[in-house]
Design a protein around this motif. Structure first.
Motif, PDB file in Angstrom:
ATOM      1  N   LYS A 427     125.387 -30.045 -27.842  1.00 27.97           N
ATOM      2  CA  LYS A 427     123.952 -30.066 -28.069  1.00 27.97           C
ATOM      3  C   LYS A 427     123.521 -31.402 -28.669  1.00 27.97           C
ATOM      4  CE  LYS A 427     123.666 -25.064 -28.807  1.00 27.97           C
ATOM      5  NZ  LYS A 427     123.305 -23.988 -29.757  1.00 27.97           N
ATOM      6  N   ILE A 428     122.295 -31.802 -28.318  1.00 29.35           N
ATOM      7  CA  ILE A 428     121.712 -33.044 -28.813  1.00 29.35           C
ATOM      8  C   ILE A 428     120.654 -32.713 -29.861  1.00 29.35           C
ATOM      9  CG2 ILE A 428     120.230 -34.994 -28.200  1.00 29.35           C
ATOM     10  CD1 ILE A 428     122.973 -35.461 -27.220  1.00 29.35           C
ATOM     11  N   GLU A 429     120.736 -33.412 -30.995  1.00 29.37           N
ATOM     12  CA  GLU A 429     119.696 -33.291 -32.012  1.00 29.37           C
ATOM     13  C   GLU A 429     118.493 -34.131 -31.582  1.00 29.37           C
ATOM     14  OE1 GLU A 429     119.532 -31.589 -34.897  1.00 29.37           O
ATOM     15  OE2 GLU A 429     121.464 -30.610 -34.522  1.00 29.37           O
ATOM     16  N   ASN A 430     117.329 -33.498 -31.513  1.00 33.04           N
ATOM     17  CA  ASN A 430     116.148 -34.237 -31.089  1.00 33.04           C
ATOM     18  C   ASN A 430     115.438 -34.826 -32.303  1.00 33.04           C
ATOM     19  OD1 ASN A 430     114.150 -35.371 -29.573  1.00 33.04           O
ATOM     20  ND2 ASN A 430     112.982 -33.494 -29.321  1.00 33.04           N
ATOM     21  N   ARG A 431     115.905 -35.996 -32.709  1.00 33.07           N
ATOM     22  CA  ARG A 431     115.282 -36.717 -33.821  1.00 33.07           C
ATOM     23  C   ARG A 431     114.751 -38.048 -33.300  1.00 33.07           C
ATOM     24  NH1 ARG A 431     120.246 -35.744 -36.232  1.00 33.07           N
ATOM     25  NH2 ARG A 431     120.653 -37.980 -36.347  1.00 33.07           N
ATOM     26  N   PRO A 432     113.801 -38.664 -34.005  1.00 32.06           N
ATOM     27  CA  PRO A 432     113.302 -39.969 -33.566  1.00 32.06           C
ATOM     28  C   PRO A 432     114.421 -41.004 -33.514  1.00 32.06           C
ATOM     29  CG  PRO A 432     111.846 -39.042 -35.221  1.00 32.06           C
ATOM     30  CD  PRO A 432     113.067 -38.164 -35.182  1.00 32.06           C
ATOM     31  N   ALA A 433     114.317 -41.902 -32.563  1.00 29.66           N
ATOM     32  CA  ALA A 433     115.245 -43.027 -32.501  1.00 29.66           C
ATOM     33  C   ALA A 433     114.874 -44.056 -33.562  1.00 29.66           C
ATOM     34  CB  ALA A 433     115.201 -43.671 -31.118  1.00 29.66           C
ATOM     35  N   THR A 434     115.834 -44.890 -33.912  1.00 28.69           N
ATOM     36  CA  THR A 434     115.576 -46.031 -34.785  1.00 28.69           C
ATOM     37  C   THR A 434     115.327 -47.260 -33.915  1.00 28.69           C
ATOM     38  OG1 THR A 434     116.900 -45.179 -36.622  1.00 28.69           O
ATOM     39  CG2 THR A 434     116.561 -47.562 -36.529  1.00 28.69           C
ATOM     40  N   ILE A 435     114.188 -47.904 -34.089  1.00 26.79           N
ATOM     41  CA  ILE A 435     113.833 -49.090 -33.312  1.00 26.79           C
ATOM     42  C   ILE A 435     114.444 -50.327 -33.970  1.00 26.79           C
ATOM     43  CG2 ILE A 435     111.959 -50.447 -32.320  1.00 26.79           C
ATOM     44  CD1 ILE A 435     112.062 -47.540 -31.331  1.00 26.79           C
ATOM     45  N   ILE A 436     115.174 -51.110 -33.191  1.00 26.03           N
ATOM     46  CA  ILE A 436     115.717 -52.394 -33.652  1.00 26.03           C
ATOM     47  C   ILE A 436     114.796 -53.478 -33.107  1.00 26.03           C
ATOM     48  CG2 ILE A 436     117.672 -53.972 -33.541  1.00 26.03           C
ATOM     49  CD1 ILE A 436     119.419 -51.444 -33.001  1.00 26.03           C
ATOM     50  N   ALA A 437     114.131 -54.203 -33.996  1.00 22.39           N
ATOM     51  CA  ALA A 437     113.077 -55.109 -33.541  1.00 22.39           C
ATOM     52  C   ALA A 437     113.076 -56.405 -34.332  1.00 22.39           C
ATOM     53  CB  ALA A 437     111.720 -54.422 -33.672  1.00 22.39           C
ATOM     54  N   ASN A 438     112.345 -57.379 -33.780  1.00 25.82           N
ATOM     55  CA  ASN A 438     112.136 -58.644 -34.462  1.00 25.82           C
ATOM     56  C   ASN A 438     111.325 -58.404 -35.745  1.00 25.82           C
ATOM     57  OD1 ASN A 438     110.456 -61.283 -34.924  1.00 25.82           O
ATOM     58  ND2 ASN A 438     112.159 -61.863 -33.590  1.00 25.82           N
ATOM     59  N   PRO A 439     111.575 -59.160 -36.807  1.00 28.37           N
ATOM     60  CA  PRO A 439     110.814 -58.979 -38.049  1.00 28.37           C
ATOM     61  C   PRO A 439     109.297 -59.082 -37.886  1.00 28.37           C
ATOM     62  CG  PRO A 439     112.763 -60.292 -38.499  1.00 28.37           C
ATOM     63  CD  PRO A 439     112.704 -60.111 -37.005  1.00 28.37           C
ATOM     64  N   GLN A 440     108.819 -59.767 -36.839  1.00 32.04           N
ATOM     65  CA  GLN A 440     107.377 -59.864 -36.628  1.00 32.04           C
ATOM     66  C   GLN A 440     106.736 -58.522 -36.300  1.00 32.04           C
ATOM     67  OE1 GLN A 440     106.004 -63.310 -34.248  1.00 32.04           O
ATOM     68  NE2 GLN A 440     108.139 -63.982 -34.245  1.00 32.04           N
ATOM     69  N   SER A 441     107.562 -57.513 -35.975  1.00 33.36           N
ATOM     70  CA  SER A 441     107.047 -56.181 -35.632  1.00 33.36           C
ATOM     71  C   SER A 441     106.874 -55.278 -36.847  1.00 33.36           C
ATOM     72  CB  SER A 441     107.984 -55.491 -34.636  1.00 33.36           C
ATOM     73  OG  SER A 441     107.877 -56.050 -33.356  1.00 33.36           O
ATOM     74  N   LYS A 442     107.119 -55.771 -38.047  1.00 30.94           N
ATOM     75  CA  LYS A 442     107.130 -54.921 -39.235  1.00 30.94           C
ATOM     76  C   LYS A 442     105.840 -54.121 -39.386  1.00 30.94           C
ATOM     77  CE  LYS A 442     108.044 -55.084 -44.224  1.00 30.94           C
ATOM     78  NZ  LYS A 442     106.785 -54.492 -44.710  1.00 30.94           N
ATOM     79  N   ASP A 443     104.686 -54.791 -39.360  1.00 31.99           N
ATOM     80  CA  ASP A 443     103.416 -54.078 -39.555  1.00 31.99           C
ATOM     81  C   ASP A 443     103.190 -53.047 -38.463  1.00 31.99           C
ATOM     82  OD1 ASP A 443     102.956 -55.599 -41.783  1.00 31.99           O
ATOM     83  OD2 ASP A 443     101.579 -56.994 -40.802  1.00 31.99           O
ATOM     84  N   TYR A 444     103.475 -53.416 -37.232  1.00 36.30           N
ATOM     85  CA  TYR A 444     103.284 -52.495 -36.103  1.00 36.30           C
ATOM     86  C   TYR A 444     104.156 -51.261 -36.255  1.00 36.30           C
ATOM     87  CZ  TYR A 444     103.281 -50.864 -31.225  1.00 36.30           C
ATOM     88  OH  TYR A 444     103.172 -50.108 -30.087  1.00 36.30           O
ATOM     89  N   LEU A 445     105.410 -51.451 -36.576  1.00 32.87           N
ATOM     90  CA  LEU A 445     106.336 -50.320 -36.646  1.00 32.87           C
ATOM     91  C   LEU A 445     106.082 -49.444 -37.861  1.00 32.87           C
ATOM     92  CD1 LEU A 445     109.625 -52.047 -35.460  1.00 32.87           C
ATOM     93  CD2 LEU A 445     108.191 -50.447 -34.182  1.00 32.87           C
TER      94      LEU A 445
END
Length: 466
Positions: A427-445
């Motif tokens: 079975k798969i746990e349906n939890r949100p993924a963790t986004i790996i992003a550029n630091p410029q995305s901080k406010d957006y994320l």
């Protein structure tokens, strides 16, 4: 007190030179220690995996989550703990990652799409910078040139690589341009236009299908280009299938160069009738949702879906990737003993060919690579490429990302991501993924994602000897 204690499995960790039966203790989402006969009294939960292999979590260096909402589950079921999406729109993937992310990690390299998200196929430096800015502030890790499907001019492709080099941005290329195709000539063009700068050259086996020369000669050339250009990082995949789209223009001609090439290999044209012939031959399948997964349908059922969607469907041709380049590119080594092709990917996710473990273990059983080398190419080296240096190994304090698999069945039995069970007992746990992003995305994320990690690529590190 440990949160989780994994016991009785064979632990493979190439970074730390470990291949032995041992236990893994996890606390606070991190590896606390690896050792023999660790006491169960110190653990809140104990899991036993006798006869299984535990390696650092598989990092799929090339997949696609943006075709439908089911790619995360497809990847998670295949033992993947971290993935690099290689074309999707950042905002869409960030959103579906919150709903169907299955608890894994995902970085996004968004593709330049002429006529869709960028004007024309020859954008100038200002347009390229505006695109990069948009990607890096909306959840993206880097960018991709999708030349094999939607080509840019060679000049524009070179400008993108140079701007990414100058700005320290991760850049990938599915080889091909308005002057070349997705073949060994296109690969050579990409290597030359990189001009010594960092470039992730995608799915090397896709350029070794015998379109220009024999499969053997094309594979030898691909290896030679990579050995002579250490600024290039790369991955290959093990599936005989490919991935493409079946969109067509107002004249009924398919838009994707990859689709046209595959139809030509079957002796078919590039029009709607030819696509339907390939579907009827079951040489081509259409991707749909079935039972909560991204799946392939063929034959008349696929033709019906193709017509219903007016060609706007993902698809996959069978038997387009010959065995020889898949085997050679998996195992080929440089004079210093390091691998020519750095990593493995699937080009899967939503495309149902998530077979890193399934086919990877087949190659291990043939002796093409060892289990340690498989773990190196699927965990530690990808972690280095993405500058995720706390992943890919079981050192104390490393992220507790673990893939536990059965070598006999060639399937993942359990995956742990950040110390949490993602795949367990089928079975798969349906939890949100963790986004790996550029630091410029901080406010957006902060406003869009429940979990994210900010990472800058390290191109200087990547240019060092393997």
């Amino acid at each position: 007190m440990w949160d989780l204690l994994i016991k009785d499995c064979r632990v493979i960790d190439p970074k730390n030179g470990r291949n032995e039966t041992a236990d893994i203790a996890i606390a606070g989402g991190k590896i606390d220690c690896v050792g023999q006969d660790l006491s169960e009294a110190g653990a809140r939960e104990v899991l036993r995996f006798p006869g299984m292999i535990a390696q650092p979590g598989i990092i799929d260096m090339h997949l696609h989550m943006g075709l439908n909402p089911f790619g995360f589950k497809n990847a998670a079921l295949a033992g993947v703990t971290t993935a690099l999406d290689m074309s999707g729109e950042t905002d869409y993937i960030v959103d579906i990652a919150q709903k169907t992310g299955c608890g894994i990690n995902v970085a996004i390299a968004q593709a330049f799409m002429p006529g869709a998200n960028i004007e024309g196929n020859n954008p100038n430096e200002a347009a390229i910078d505006a695109f990069i800015d948009r990607v890096l502030t909306t959840g993206g890790y880097g960018v991709k040139i999708l030349g094999g499907h939607y080509p840019l001019t060679p000049d524009a492709s070179a400008r993108i690589i140079k701007r990414c080099h100058d700005r320290g941005v991760y850049v990938a290329w599915h080889a091909g341009s308005t002057e070349t195709g997705s073949d060994i000539i296109g690969m050579k063009e990409a290597v030359d236009l990189a001009n010594g700068r960092f470039l992730h050259l995608a799915h090397i086996n896709a350029y070794c299908r015998g379109k220009v020369d024999s499969v053997e000669n094309e594979t030898r050339l691909a290896i030679e280009y990579l050995v002579n250009n250490p600024n290039i990082v790369s991955e290959s995949y093990l599936s005989p299938r490919n991935g493409t789209r079946l969109n067509y223009d107002e004249n009924g001609m398919t838009k994707s160069g990859v689709t046209r090439n595959c139809l030509a290999r079957l002796g078919l044209g590039a029009d709607i009738e030819s696509v339907e012939k390939a579907l009827r031959m079951r040489a081509l399948g259409v991707i749909v949702e079935k039972d909560g997964l991204s799946s392939l349908i063929e034959g008349e059922e696929a033709i019906e879906e193709f017509r219903r969607m007016k060609g706007d469907v993902g698809a996959s041709f069978d038997n387009v990737n010959p065995f020889l380049p898949r085997a050679w590119l998996l195992s080929a080594k440089r004079p210093d003993g390091s691998f020519v092709v750095d990593a493995l990917g699937t080009d899967g996710g939503c495309i149902p060919r998530n077979v890193i473990l399934e086919l990877g273990m087949s190659f291990v059983k043939t002796g093409a690579v060892t289990e340690e080398e498989f773990a190196l190419k699927t965990a530690w080296r990808p972690a280095q490429i993405l500058n995720l240096l706390n992943k890919g190994h079981f050192s104390q304090g490393a992220d507790a990302d673990i893939t536990i698999y059965d070598k006999a069945t060639q399937k993942a039995v359990t995956t742990i991501v950040g110390g949490q069970k993602v795949l367990f007992e089928g079975k798969i746990e349906n939890r949100p993924a963790t986004i790996i992003a550029n630091p410029q995305s901080k406010d957006y994320l902060e406003s869009r994602a429940k979990s994210f990690t900010l990472v800058n690529p390290d191109q200087n590190f990547l240019r060092q000897p393997r």
